[in-house]
Design an enzyme around this catalytic site. Structure first.
Site, PDB file in Angstrom:
ATOM      1  N   GLY A 169     -20.764  33.817  39.803  1.00  0.00           N
ATOM      2  CA  GLY A 169     -20.408  33.814  38.383  1.00  0.00           C
ATOM      3  C   GLY A 169     -20.522  32.543  37.571  1.00  0.00           C
ATOM      4  O   GLY A 169     -19.809  32.391  36.586  1.00  0.00           O
ATOM      5  N   SER A 194     -20.849  37.066  45.763  1.00  0.00           N
ATOM      6  CA  SER A 194     -20.179  38.203  46.412  1.00  0.00           C
ATOM      7  C   SER A 194     -21.099  38.901  47.412  1.00  0.00           C
ATOM      8  O   SER A 194     -20.652  39.669  48.255  1.00  0.00           O
ATOM      9  CB  SER A 194     -19.711  39.195  45.350  1.00  0.00           C
ATOM     10  OG  SER A 194     -20.805  39.544  44.521  1.00  0.00           O
ATOM     11  N   GLU A 195     -22.402  38.616  47.323  1.00  0.00           N
ATOM     12  CA  GLU A 195     -23.356  39.250  48.243  1.00  0.00           C
ATOM     13  C   GLU A 195     -23.686  38.367  49.446  1.00  0.00           C
ATOM     14  O   GLU A 195     -24.757  38.496  50.037  1.00  0.00           O
ATOM     15  CB  GLU A 195     -24.653  39.608  47.497  1.00  0.00           C
ATOM     16  CG  GLU A 195     -24.514  40.631  46.401  1.00  0.00           C
ATOM     17  CD  GLU A 195     -24.172  42.045  46.896  1.00  0.00           C
ATOM     18  OE1 GLU A 195     -23.837  42.212  48.082  1.00  0.00           O
ATOM     19  OE2 GLU A 195     -24.237  42.969  46.068  1.00  0.00           O
TER      20      GLU A 195
END
Ligand SMILES: [Zn+2]
Length: 222
Positions: A46, A75-76
């Site tokens: 982000g 997040s991946e």
């Protein structure tokens, strides 16, 4: 700084994701694996890619343990890590939300051999089954659908490409998105002709012989 070169490259290639039109905002993510040190550098979660500094890039070890960087990893991160754990021919992963690959992935269709350039990724590009973003299940399904390939579409989500280094992985992502765009447009006015498996096998061998897995767009244009 640990993995300084890899972290600088992650920043540079995240900016290239935007410049090449492969993603918007903070979508998509990039990682580079240092196989000797068994550490990966991955884009942080982000942050605007043009405000990201090398220190923001997160370093994770091959077991998934956080090693360095103040930020949270993408997040991946499991989606990236699985390729470094299970394949020794991939040391960089590029994941994008590029439009035309995602159009096909939204139909849960793969990209057939509509261009010889698809041989950069293999015989064709499959579409992996859907799973929620950021999950181990998504990582496993995506990994499985990319067996014997260097790119894969992710159902209702986007594209992932892997390569021996970041230049190679980025080039595959860019070329596959281009092929997806041409294929989708061709489908809208007619029925695309698909190259035979024999021709694609020939192309793969020409690409491998001439350039190995390090072929770049510049080489193709020669
Ligand atoms: Zn994504």
């Amino acid at each position: 700084m640990i993995l300084q070169k890899e972290r600088e490259d992650v920043v540079r290639y995240c900016q290239k994701l935007i410049e090449a039109g492969l993603t918007k905002g903070t979508g998509g993510n990039i990682s580079i694996y240092n196989r000797e040190q068994r550490l990966m550098a991955i884009s942080p979660s982000g942050i605007d890619y043009f405000e990201t500094e090398p220190e923001d890039v997160v370093v994770i070890d091959i077991d998934g343990k956080h090693v360095d960087g103040k930020r949270k990893p993408s997040s991946e991160h499991e989606l990236h890590r699985i390729f470094y754990v299970k394949r020794d021919d991939i040391d960089a992963v590029v994941h994008t939300h590029s439009v035309y690959s995602t159009v096909l992935a939204t139909l849960e269709e793969g990209l057939p051999a509509s261009s010889y350039l698809i041989a950069l990724a293999g015989l064709d590009v499959r579409c992996a089954d859907y799973a929620t973003f950021g999950t181990m299940e998504l990582a496993q399904l995506t990994f499985k659908a990319m067996v014997d390939r260097y790119a894969v579409l992710m159902a209702n989500h986007g594209l992932l490409a892997g390569g021996k280094d970041i230049l190679n992985a980025f080039n595959i992502a860019e070329e596959i998105e281009h092929c997806a765009e041409v294929y989708v447009k061709a489908r809208s006015i007619g029925t695309p002709v698909i190259l035979s498996e024999e021709e694609m096998t020939k192309m793969i061998s020409i690409f491998n012989k001439s350039y190995g897995q390090k072929m770049t767009k510049a080489d193709l244009d020669k």
